[in-house]
Design a protein around this motif. Structure first.
Motif, PDB file in Angstrom:
ATOM      1  N   ALA A   2       0.843  -1.189   0.000  1.00 13.11           N
ATOM      2  CA  ALA A   2       0.000   0.000   0.000  1.00 13.11           C
ATOM      3  C   ALA A   2       0.887   1.251   0.000  1.00 13.11           C
ATOM      4  O   ALA A   2       1.884   1.318   0.711  1.00 13.11           O
ATOM      5  N   PHE A   3       0.518   2.207  -0.818  1.00 14.35           N
ATOM      6  CA  PHE A   3       1.208   3.496  -0.846  1.00 14.35           C
ATOM      7  C   PHE A   3       0.612   4.354   0.258  1.00 14.35           C
ATOM      8  O   PHE A   3      -0.596   4.575   0.297  1.00 14.35           O
ATOM      9  N   ARG A   4       1.487   4.826   1.141  1.00 13.05           N
ATOM     10  CA  ARG A   4       1.048   5.586   2.316  1.00 13.05           C
ATOM     11  C   ARG A   4       1.910   6.824   2.500  1.00 13.05           C
ATOM     12  O   ARG A   4       3.017   6.899   2.011  1.00 13.05           O
ATOM     13  N   GLY A   5       1.396   7.758   3.285  1.00 10.78           N
ATOM     14  CA  GLY A   5       2.179   8.904   3.726  1.00 10.78           C
ATOM     15  C   GLY A   5       2.126  10.093   2.789  1.00 10.78           C
ATOM     16  O   GLY A   5       1.521  10.063   1.719  1.00 10.78           O
ATOM     17  N   ALA A  21      11.665   7.151  -1.990  1.00 11.94           N
ATOM     18  CA  ALA A  21      12.487   5.937  -2.042  1.00 11.94           C
ATOM     19  C   ALA A  21      11.716   4.691  -1.604  1.00 11.94           C
ATOM     20  O   ALA A  21      11.885   3.618  -2.183  1.00 11.94           O
ATOM     21  N   ALA A  22      10.863   4.826  -0.608  1.00 10.98           N
ATOM     22  CA  ALA A  22      10.121   3.675  -0.090  1.00 10.98           C
ATOM     23  C   ALA A  22       9.177   3.069  -1.127  1.00 10.98           C
ATOM     24  O   ALA A  22       8.780   1.914  -1.007  1.00 10.98           O
ATOM     25  N   HIS A  23       8.829   3.830  -2.169  1.00  6.25           N
ATOM     26  CA  HIS A  23       7.859   3.368  -3.158  1.00  6.25           C
ATOM     27  C   HIS A  23       8.481   2.944  -4.487  1.00  6.25           C
ATOM     28  O   HIS A  23       7.788   2.424  -5.360  1.00  6.25           O
ATOM     29  N   GLY A 111      -3.136   4.309  -1.125  1.00  9.06           N
ATOM     30  CA  GLY A 111      -3.399   2.867  -1.188  1.00  9.06           C
ATOM     31  C   GLY A 111      -2.812   2.216  -2.413  1.00  9.06           C
ATOM     32  O   GLY A 111      -1.681   1.754  -2.389  1.00  9.06           O
ATOM     33  N   ASP A 112      -3.565   2.201  -3.516  1.00  2.00           N
ATOM     34  CA  ASP A 112      -3.095   1.495  -4.708  1.00  2.00           C
ATOM     35  C   ASP A 112      -2.296   2.365  -5.670  1.00  2.00           C
ATOM     36  O   ASP A 112      -1.789   1.883  -6.677  1.00  2.00           O
TER      37      ASP A 112
END
Length: 154
Positions: A2-5, A21-23, A111-112
């Protein structure tokens, strides 16, 4: 994943924005960028964009005006792109203009996919949500979990 933040980044002089970077790993197979319904740019993993289009857009009848308009909006404003070696994606000018992106931006996980917002636009969206939060959550709760059409205003 899930894409968050919320992540602060800038559009550079070459119209590129750095993906958090996290994504990046989730976007390594390519991305699809498109105009959001609101004044933002949506950034989808390629496979997730294709799945969304398959479920929500492709079933719309090309014989009806509404179906044609949504198809034009989704497919006509979208581009398939790749992240560069520094984790950046170059945004087409029409998307930058649509979302009023210039300099500082917010990359927001939803989210997506990710959304890229002008900070003022995100501020307005957040204020509007806060003003409607209780009513919105009550309306969605009454529709039940996972109910098709369980979107605000349906």
């Amino acid at each position: 994943m899930a894409f968050r933040g919320q992540h602060e980044h800038n559009i550079d002089a070459k119209d590129r924005i750095t993906v958090p970077a996290a994504h990046r790993a989730a976007l390594s197979d390519g991305v699809v960028v498109m105009e959001g319904v609101e004044k933002c740019v949506e950034l989808w993993p390629r496979a997730a964009a294709e799945a969304m289009e398959s479920v929500w857009v492709s079933p719309l009848s090309p014989m009806g005006a509404d179906g044609r308009r949504i198809r034009r909006r989704v497919f006509g404003t979208s581009e398939q792109l790749e992240l560069d070696s520094a984790g950046r994606v170059r945004l087409p000018q029409h998307l930058i203009k649509h979302a009023s992106l210039d300099g500082p931006c917010l990359v927001v996980g939803v989210g997506d996919h990710l959304e890229i917002w002008n900070p003022a636009g995100w501020g307005t969206e957040s204020e509007e949500f806060e003003a409607q939060a209780v009513e919105l959550t009550e309306r969605l709760a009454a529709q039940g979990p996972g109910t098709p059409g369980a979107e605000a205003g349906s």
